[in-house]
Design an enzyme around this catalytic site. Structure first.
Site, PDB file in Angstrom:
ATOM      1  N   THR A  13       0.831  -1.206   0.000  1.00 24.55           N
ATOM      2  CA  THR A  13       0.000   0.000   0.000  1.00 24.55           C
ATOM      3  C   THR A  13       0.869   1.262   0.000  1.00 24.55           C
ATOM      4  OG1 THR A  13      -1.557  -1.231   1.395  1.00 24.55           O
ATOM      5  CG2 THR A  13      -1.970   1.108   1.135  1.00 24.55           C
TER       6      THR A  13
ATOM      7  N   SER B 218       6.279   3.790   8.558  1.00 20.55           N
ATOM      8  CA  SER B 218       5.112   4.499   9.066  1.00 20.55           C
ATOM      9  C   SER B 218       4.697   4.085  10.478  1.00 20.55           C
ATOM     10  CB  SER B 218       3.962   4.333   8.086  1.00 20.55           C
ATOM     11  OG  SER B 218       2.908   5.174   8.451  1.00 20.55           O
ATOM     12  N   HIS B 219       3.513   3.505  10.590  1.00 21.70           N
ATOM     13  CA  HIS B 219       2.969   3.195  11.911  1.00 21.70           C
ATOM     14  C   HIS B 219       3.475   1.859  12.455  1.00 21.70           C
ATOM     15  CE1 HIS B 219       0.526   1.567   8.709  1.00 21.70           C
ATOM     16  NE2 HIS B 219       0.163   0.605   9.540  1.00 21.70           N
TER      17      HIS B 219
ATOM     18  N   LYS C  12      10.074   4.047   0.343  1.00 20.66           N
ATOM     19  CA  LYS C  12       9.089   4.347  -0.702  1.00 20.66           C
ATOM     20  C   LYS C  12       9.636   5.428  -1.616  1.00 20.66           C
ATOM     21  CE  LYS C  12       6.443   7.003   2.708  1.00 20.66           C
ATOM     22  NZ  LYS C  12       5.169   7.344   3.291  1.00 20.66           N
TER      23      LYS C  12
ATOM     24  N   ASP D 228       1.752   9.709  13.634  1.00 20.59           N
ATOM     25  CA  ASP D 228       2.382   8.380  13.533  1.00 20.59           C
ATOM     26  C   ASP D 228       3.877   8.478  13.260  1.00 20.59           C
ATOM     27  OD1 ASP D 228       2.229   9.250  10.894  1.00 20.59           O
ATOM     28  OD2 ASP D 228       1.983   7.220  10.108  1.00 20.59           O
TER      29      ASP D 228
ATOM     30  N   ASP E  27       5.876   8.405  10.655  1.00 22.83           N
ATOM     31  CA  ASP E  27       6.424   9.299   9.636  1.00 22.83           C
ATOM     32  C   ASP E  27       5.635  10.603   9.501  1.00 22.83           C
ATOM     33  OD1 ASP E  27       4.266   7.841   8.610  1.00 22.83           O
ATOM     34  OD2 ASP E  27       4.983   8.003   6.555  1.00 22.83           O
TER      35      ASP E  27
ATOM     36  N   ASP F 141       2.443  11.374   8.848  1.00 24.36           N
ATOM     37  CA  ASP F 141       1.366  11.652   7.900  1.00 24.36           C
ATOM     38  C   ASP F 141      -0.027  11.353   8.462  1.00 24.36           C
ATOM     39  OD1 ASP F 141       1.715   8.938   7.791  1.00 24.36           O
ATOM     40  OD2 ASP F 141       2.048   8.824   5.625  1.00 24.36           O
ATOM     41  N   ARG F 142      -0.087  10.688   9.624  1.00 27.97           N
ATOM     42  CA  ARG F 142      -1.412  10.409  10.210  1.00 27.97           C
ATOM     43  C   ARG F 142      -1.716  11.342  11.365  1.00 27.97           C
ATOM     44  NH1 ARG F 142      -2.591   3.995  10.362  1.00 27.97           N
ATOM     45  NH2 ARG F 142      -1.722   3.522   8.325  1.00 27.97           N
TER      46      ARG F 142
ATOM     47  N   THR G 145      -7.784   2.171  -1.198  1.00 25.69           N
ATOM     48  CA  THR G 145      -6.959   2.506  -0.040  1.00 25.69           C
ATOM     49  C   THR G 145      -5.535   2.861  -0.464  1.00 25.69           C
ATOM     50  OG1 THR G 145      -8.265   1.130   1.419  1.00 25.69           O
ATOM     51  CG2 THR G 145      -5.983   1.499   2.063  1.00 25.69           C
TER      52      THR G 145
ATOM     53  N   GLU H 237      -8.622   9.381   4.563  1.00 27.43           N
ATOM     54  CA  GLU H 237      -8.783   7.940   4.747  1.00 27.43           C
ATOM     55  C   GLU H 237      -9.224   7.683   6.183  1.00 27.43           C
ATOM     56  OE1 GLU H 237      -6.098   5.239   2.323  1.00 27.43           O
ATOM     57  OE2 GLU H 237      -4.688   6.665   3.190  1.00 27.43           O
TER      58      GLU H 237
ATOM     59  N   SER I  39      -8.126   5.632   8.063  1.00 29.47           N
ATOM     60  CA  SER I  39      -6.976   5.179   8.848  1.00 29.47           C
ATOM     61  C   SER I  39      -6.185   6.356   9.414  1.00 29.47           C
ATOM     62  CB  SER I  39      -6.085   4.313   7.971  1.00 29.47           C
ATOM     63  OG  SER I  39      -5.740   5.025   6.776  1.00 29.47           O
TER      64      SER I  39
ATOM     65  N   LYS J 220      -0.718  12.526   2.829  1.00 33.25           N
ATOM     66  CA  LYS J 220      -1.532  12.912   3.971  1.00 33.25           C
ATOM     67  C   LYS J 220      -0.615  13.602   4.987  1.00 33.25           C
ATOM     68  CE  LYS J 220      -1.505   8.176   5.870  1.00 33.25           C
ATOM     69  NZ  LYS J 220      -1.047   7.240   4.837  1.00 33.25           N
TER      70      LYS J 220
HETATM   71  C1  VG1 Z   1      -2.858   1.296   5.789  1.00 25.96           C
HETATM   72  C2  VG1 Z   1      -4.129   2.109   5.785  1.00 25.96           C
HETATM   73  C3  VG1 Z   1      -4.177   2.992   4.549  1.00 25.96           C
HETATM   74  C4  VG1 Z   1      -2.926   3.855   4.496  1.00 25.96           C
HETATM   75  C5  VG1 Z   1      -1.693   2.977   4.558  1.00 25.96           C
HETATM   76  C6  VG1 Z   1      -0.409   3.771   4.615  1.00 25.96           C
HETATM   77  O1  VG1 Z   1      -2.840   0.435   4.684  1.00 25.96           O
HETATM   78  O2  VG1 Z   1      -5.255   1.284   5.847  1.00 25.96           O
HETATM   79  O3  VG1 Z   1      -5.342   3.765   4.580  1.00 25.96           O
HETATM   80  O4  VG1 Z   1      -2.887   4.628   3.327  1.00 25.96           O
HETATM   81  O5  VG1 Z   1      -1.729   2.158   5.723  1.00 25.96           O
HETATM   82  O6  VG1 Z   1      -0.424   4.642   5.695  1.00 25.96           O
HETATM   83  P1  VG1 Z   1      -3.238  -1.124   4.775  1.00 25.96           P
HETATM   84  O7  VG1 Z   1      -2.985  -1.675   3.406  1.00 25.96           O
HETATM   85  O8  VG1 Z   1      -2.392  -1.733   5.850  1.00 25.96           O
HETATM   86  O9  VG1 Z   1      -4.675  -1.149   5.178  1.00 25.96           O
HETATM   87  V1  VG1 Z   1       1.028   5.016   6.429  1.00 25.96           V
HETATM   88  O10 VG1 Z   1       0.699   6.144   7.578  1.00 25.96           O
HETATM   89  O11 VG1 Z   1       1.607   3.574   6.693  1.00 25.96           O
HETATM   90  O12 VG1 Z   1       2.062   5.648   5.189  1.00 25.96           O
HETATM   91 CO    CO Z   2       2.354   7.071   8.094  1.00 28.80          CO
END
Ligand code: VG1
Ligand code: CO
Length: 544
Positions: free
Chosen positions: A18, A113-114, A126, A278, A280, A282-283, A345, A364, A366, A377
């Site tokens: 993703t 990220s998270h 990425k 989070d 990085d 972005d959340r 997503t 999103e 999330s 984001k």
């Molecule tokens: C998750 C979230 C999605 C988001 C992605 C990256 O993906 O559901 O909405 O864009 O993380 O966010 P998944 O495929 O695990 O549902 V981040 O903050 O990791 O860059």
């Molecule tokens: Co993130």
């Protein structure tokens, strides 16, 4: 400068998910693993020679080593110049901002990220394109295809660059600039929001706030913007020191993982506003005094109040949300008479809509919200947007949301995650749903009748590209909906996400607890998908 060409053999698992390639640190530490992927990026970027790239990450374990390797490989691959954040730090939205500001060719962002960090945690990489946004599928597919046949990579034999002070230097022909990771981003924020008004709000006795950076990348950004520029008292930003392992925590801003903040915001004498971000940056999670704002509602509230914010006062060209995100924003868009787009997503699907000015705000479920100011984001942007609205309206977070529900009705919403379950049965669960959705229309389950059921497929309105198998959606005639999909960011086993939504127009029923309101749908999801059987779990790991 000596350039070494190192022979290598492909890894079969370098398919970006993703949001980039995410693996455990130990996988990235395998000899040639990182190098293979980085070379695959350079090999698939036509015309990157002599160009500028932006480089930085969320500061997690392995960030610094990876940056040194990428700098040496970039020099060996003929990149013209690299802008790297001091200390190797760049939040994802700041990287996007800097790519755009310097009109760079693209950027490499190091983050999972998270996902947790540290030697036993995760790492990720990425690639973002010229518009500052995540590479679209055709780019990530080219990188993946290259990674499957790669047989060598190039690297310069040079000393490490000192990342800790601002500098301009060279590796061979390539310029390297260590830049301030915060300044350009903070200035962009100042251009969008009414900082004077927010400063007044924060200065007053009747308002207090708390920001939890979860020991991740937003620490220096939040301290600079909230404490230094907006005058919030020292200590407003908690867990503000980025740590390589995020202090052992899970840098995911939700009610489960941001527990320090939840404790503060649900205590007696809680502040009026709380937020978390989070790994990085972005959340975002937005809280009021003992009140949680779902990300889907947050997007709807920002859309409904955008005219109060300087950067958006002239109106929105449209909005976009990911498919599993609730339809709360759709109702606002309908009232404003603007288009609302539904995408798969992942932020990469918003890029074309933003570039073509078809959407101004995106979100999103999330905990991701953003706008056309960058192409990612943006956690702190959402925090400032909320503060700007609070400063203008003078109401509490809870009142703003409750009044919003009064006007538009409430979309009860929750996501149930079953993390790290066995891959095969999880895939089987999805396959079974996929093969049964075709015959579901019109089927009755107790009081619920299926209005539509499909495996979501998206045709990009700008470039016509098609992304299929993006999640099973089952919509019912009363407007409620269940969505099932497998995560594309996890690194262990599979993660099943079940998204539940129901619509309640009657304001007298808006105070029902969310899980109670959704109970019939939760039971129905179990009946339809047999979640317990396939996941071997009695309940979800995380409920948001
Ligand atoms: C998750 C979230 C999605 C988001 C992605 C990256 O993906 O559901 O909405 O864009 O993380 O966010 P998944 O495929 O695990 O549902 V981040 O903050 O990791 O860059
Ligand atoms: Co993130």
């Amino acid at each position: 400068m000596d350039i070494r060409t190192v022979s290598t053999t492909p890894f079969s698992d370098q398919k970006p998910g993703t949001s980039g390639l995410r693996k455990s640190v130990t996988v990235f530490q395998k000899p040639h693993y990182l190098e293979n992927f980085v070379q695959s990026i350079f090999d698939s970027l036509e015309g990157c020679q002599g160009q500028t790239l932006v480089l930085g990450g969320d500061g997690r374990y392995y960030n610094r080593q990876a940056i040194q390797t990428i700098l040496k490989m970039a020099a060996a691959n003929g990149i013209g110049r690299i802008l790297v954040g001091r200390g190797g730090i760049l939040s994802t939205p700041a990287a996007s901002c800097i790519i755009r500001k310097y009109k760079a060719f693209g950027g490499i962002i190091l983050s999972a990220s998270h996902n947790p960090g540290g030697p036993d945690g995760d790492f990720g990489i990425k690639y973002n394109i010229t518009n500052g946004g995540p590479a679209p599928e055709k780019v990530t597919e080219a990188i993946y295809a290259r990674s499957k046949v790669i047989d060598s990579y190039k690297i310069a034999d040079v000393a490490d660059i000192n990342l800790d002070k601002l500098s301009v230097s060279r590796i061979g022909e390539m310029g390297v600039e260590v830049i301030d990771p915060v300044e350009p981003y903070a200035r962009l924020m100042e251009s969008l929001f009414d900082f004077d008004r927010i400063r007044e709000l924060i200065k007053g006795d009747s308002f207090s706030l708390c920001m939890d950076s979860l020991h991740a990348v937003t620490g220096p950004y939040a301290k600079n913007i909230l404490e230094q520029r907006l005058g919030a008292p020292g200590g407003t930003v908690q867990n503000g020191e980025p740590l390589e392992d995020f202090g052992g925590g899970h840098p995911d801003p939700n009610l489960v993982y941001a527990h320090d903040l939840v404790e503060v915001m649900f205590a007696d004498n809680a502040p009026d506003f709380g937020a978390a971000s989070d790994g990085d940056g972005d959340r975002n999670m937005i809280l009021g005094n003992k009140f949680f704002v779902t990300p889907s509602d947050s997007l709807a509230v920002l859309t409904a109040n955008a005219h109060l914010v300087p950067g958006y006062k002239d109106g929105l060209s449209g909005v976009a949300r990911s498919m599993p995100t609730s339809a709360a924003v759709d109702r606002v868009a309908a009232k404003l008479g603007i288009d609302c787009y539904e995408t798969p997503t992942g932020w990469k699907f918003f890029g074309n809509l933003l570039d073509a000015d078809k959407a101004t705000l995106c979100g999103e479920e999330s905990f991701g919200t953003g706008s056309n100011h960058v192409r990612e984001k943006d956690g702190l942007w959402a925090v400032l947007f909320w503060l700007n609205i609070l400063a203008v309206k003078g109401e509490s977070v809870e009142d703003i949301v409750r009044n919003h529900w009064q006007t538009y009705g409430r979309n009860f919403y929750s996501r149930h995650d079953y993390e790290e379950v066995a891959k095969e049965p999880a895939t089987e669960l999805m396959e079974r749903l996929r093969s049964s959705v075709g015959e579901m229309k019109g089927k009755k389950f107790g009081a619920y009748e299926v209005d539509y059921a499909d495996d979501f497929s998206y045709t990009d309105p700008i470039d016509g590209s098609v992304s299929s198998k993006q999640g099973i959606r089952i919509g019912f005639t009363d407007g409620s909906r269940i969505v099932f999909r497998l995560s594309g960011t996890g690194t262990k086993g599979a993660t099943l996400r079940v998204y539940l939504e129901s619509y309640e127009p009657d304001a007298s029923k808006h105070s029902v607890e969310t899980q109670a309101a959704l109970k019939p749908l939760i039971d129905l999801a179990e009946e339809i998908a047999q979640i317990r059987k396939f996941t071997e779990r009695e309940e979800p790991t995380v409920i948001t």
